[in-house]
Design a protein around this motif. Sequence first.
Motif, PDB file in Angstrom:
ATOM      1  N   ASP A   1      46.913  43.607  31.267  1.00 23.22           N
ATOM      2  CA  ASP A   1      47.641  43.614  31.996  1.00 23.22           C
ATOM      3  C   ASP A   1      47.795  41.472  32.539  1.00 23.22           C
ATOM      4  N   LEU A   2      48.660  42.097  32.264  1.00 15.00           N
ATOM      5  CA  LEU A   2      49.246  40.258  32.424  1.00 15.00           C
ATOM      6  C   LEU A   2      48.819  38.801  33.203  1.00 15.00           C
ATOM      7  N   ASP A   3      48.698  39.652  34.229  1.00 11.77           N
ATOM      8  CA  ASP A   3      47.893  38.672  35.428  1.00 11.77           C
ATOM      9  C   ASP A   3      46.339  38.594  35.110  1.00 11.77           C
ATOM     10  N   ARG A   4      45.929  39.072  34.444  1.00 15.49           N
ATOM     11  CA  ARG A   4      44.550  39.128  34.600  1.00 15.49           C
ATOM     12  C   ARG A   4      44.248  38.375  32.486  1.00 15.49           C
ATOM     13  N   ALA A   5      44.857  38.740  31.825  1.00 18.87           N
ATOM     14  CA  ALA A   5      44.793  37.780  31.039  1.00 18.87           C
ATOM     15  C   ALA A   5      45.246  36.112  31.382  1.00 18.87           C
ATOM     16  N   SER A   6      46.146  36.068  32.285  1.00 12.49           N
ATOM     17  CA  SER A   6      46.589  34.742  32.998  1.00 12.49           C
ATOM     18  C   SER A   6      44.955  33.764  33.361  1.00 12.49           C
ATOM     19  N   GLU A   7      44.373  34.893  34.181  1.00  7.50           N
ATOM     20  CA  GLU A   7      43.810  34.087  34.671  1.00  7.50           C
ATOM     21  C   GLU A   7      42.291  34.010  33.785  1.00  7.50           C
ATOM     22  N   THR A   8      42.012  34.328  32.968  1.00 12.57           N
ATOM     23  CA  THR A   8      41.722  34.554  31.639  1.00 12.57           C
ATOM     24  C   THR A   8      41.590  33.059  30.589  1.00 12.57           C
ATOM     25  N   PHE A   9      43.275  32.629  30.585  1.00 16.02           N
ATOM     26  CA  PHE A   9      44.093  31.711  29.891  1.00 16.02           C
ATOM     27  C   PHE A   9      43.396  30.404  30.571  1.00 16.02           C
ATOM     28  N   LEU A  10      43.562  30.857  32.225  1.00 17.12           N
ATOM     29  CA  LEU A  10      43.381  29.535  33.137  1.00 17.12           C
ATOM     30  C   LEU A  10      41.711  29.232  33.160  1.00 17.12           C
ATOM     31  N   GLU A  11      41.049  30.256  32.365  1.00 13.28           N
ATOM     32  CA  GLU A  11      39.396  29.563  32.989  1.00 13.28           C
ATOM     33  C   GLU A  11      39.146  29.247  31.798  1.00 13.28           C
ATOM     34  N   VAL A  12      39.653  29.140  30.435  1.00 17.95           N
ATOM     35  CA  VAL A  12      39.518  28.794  29.260  1.00 17.95           C
ATOM     36  C   VAL A  12      39.338  27.613  29.497  1.00 17.95           C
ATOM     37  N   ILE A  13      41.004  26.797  29.929  1.00 19.07           N
ATOM     38  CA  ILE A  13      41.253  25.324  29.884  1.00 19.07           C
ATOM     39  C   ILE A  13      40.245  24.965  31.128  1.00 19.07           C
ATOM     40  N   ALA A  14      40.047  25.506  31.767  1.00 15.37           N
ATOM     41  CA  ALA A  14      39.554  24.644  33.571  1.00 15.37           C
ATOM     42  C   ALA A  14      38.137  24.691  32.911  1.00 15.37           C
ATOM     43  N   ALA A  15      37.570  25.352  31.333  1.00 21.00           N
ATOM     44  CA  ALA A  15      36.163  24.794  31.233  1.00 21.00           C
ATOM     45  C   ALA A  15      36.304  24.283  30.720  1.00 21.00           C
TER      46      ALA A  15
END
Length: 404
Positions: A220-234
């Motif tokens: 699910d690209l919406d869920r994948a995008s949230e994880t991707f953004l979480e990696v960056i935000a960390a």
Amino acid sequence: MIRLPGPDGALRPYTPRATPAPSVAAGGHTGGRRGDAGGAPGRRRDRPSARAVFAAAHVVADPLAAGAGAPGAVDWEATLAFRRHLWSHGLGVAEAMDTAQRGMGLGWPEAAALIRRSAAEARAVGGVIACGVGTDHLTAPARSLDEVVAAYEEQLAVVEAAGSRAIVMASRALAGLARGADDYLRVYKRVLTQAAEPVILHWLGPMFDPALDGYWGSADLDRASETFLEVIAARPDRVDGVKVSLLDAAREVALRRRLPPGVRCYTGDDFHYPELIAGDAHGHSDALLGVFDPLAPLAADAVRALDAAPTGRKRFRDLLDPTVDLARHLFQPPTRHYKTGVVLLAWLAGHQRHFAMLGGHQSARSLPHLARAYQLADQLGLFPDPPLAEARMRHLLAVYGVDS
């Protein structure tokens, strides 16, 4: 006039243009000879300033090496000459990426040599370079996340020792091992912590590599995008930018609007790059594109036009919009075989002596596909020497038994 096969196999006449486009005719020093490993010498062009722009560069195989066509048979002279061609037009080079057949003929030992050689060449000519860091040297499925991290760190050390910025590529090993988003968060946090300088994170979609389906822990690209953004935000201080290769313009725009301040979005969308680079009232994408390998002179002039804002925006679109038909043709499914068209065009343009690829991937596209790529590129004026391109296309047709 030359007769070219269409999708139905029927031959149709085509009259090639007589002269190259002005951007191509202006040229730039490539360090090679026309019809060899470069084009006619010329002045070096300024880098665009309004956007950061990288071309993901292909490698030139050595067809005369023992085991020609096998992984690792690289023509180093021609490969480095092509990088000088890209730098001469003011583009940065994205090295050892999927355009260089990473994971499709170019193994890690050869990729490491390519990184070292290209980084040294970049220093010598004042060129900008960023190099791919992955886990593709693992010869068996990863047994633990620690093993994936260690593999990333090993390649990161090579890139940093070469003096290059790192592009952290998606990992097939991690995709095969991870059981959810938390595994991706753990691995990327550790890799970013180890990086000496901010890196570019690469999200490569499954259309480019089917083994990466479900990357970031979800299909699910919406869920994948949230994880991707979480990696960056960390660790936003460790991220120079993100390269998004999903061929989904709306998704890229939505994602780039949520990036932390100072983190760039490098478009990897070879279908919608003009509109994404031009941007909107909320921002723009920079560029890290495989299609800028064959488009280099024209693309560089287009992006430089944006330096003359606001008047340059129309010229940018006028130059770059007509290239989309060629890009969509080169990257049509199966998208991962786009490299075949890229190498064809490099040969036709005189940047290398032959159309051989690592692993024999010159056979990955049909003759009608290749003929259409030639026609679209010729209509754009991408060939510095149109008669040479026509002659080489006739040779290719003859190999297939076609009387052109």
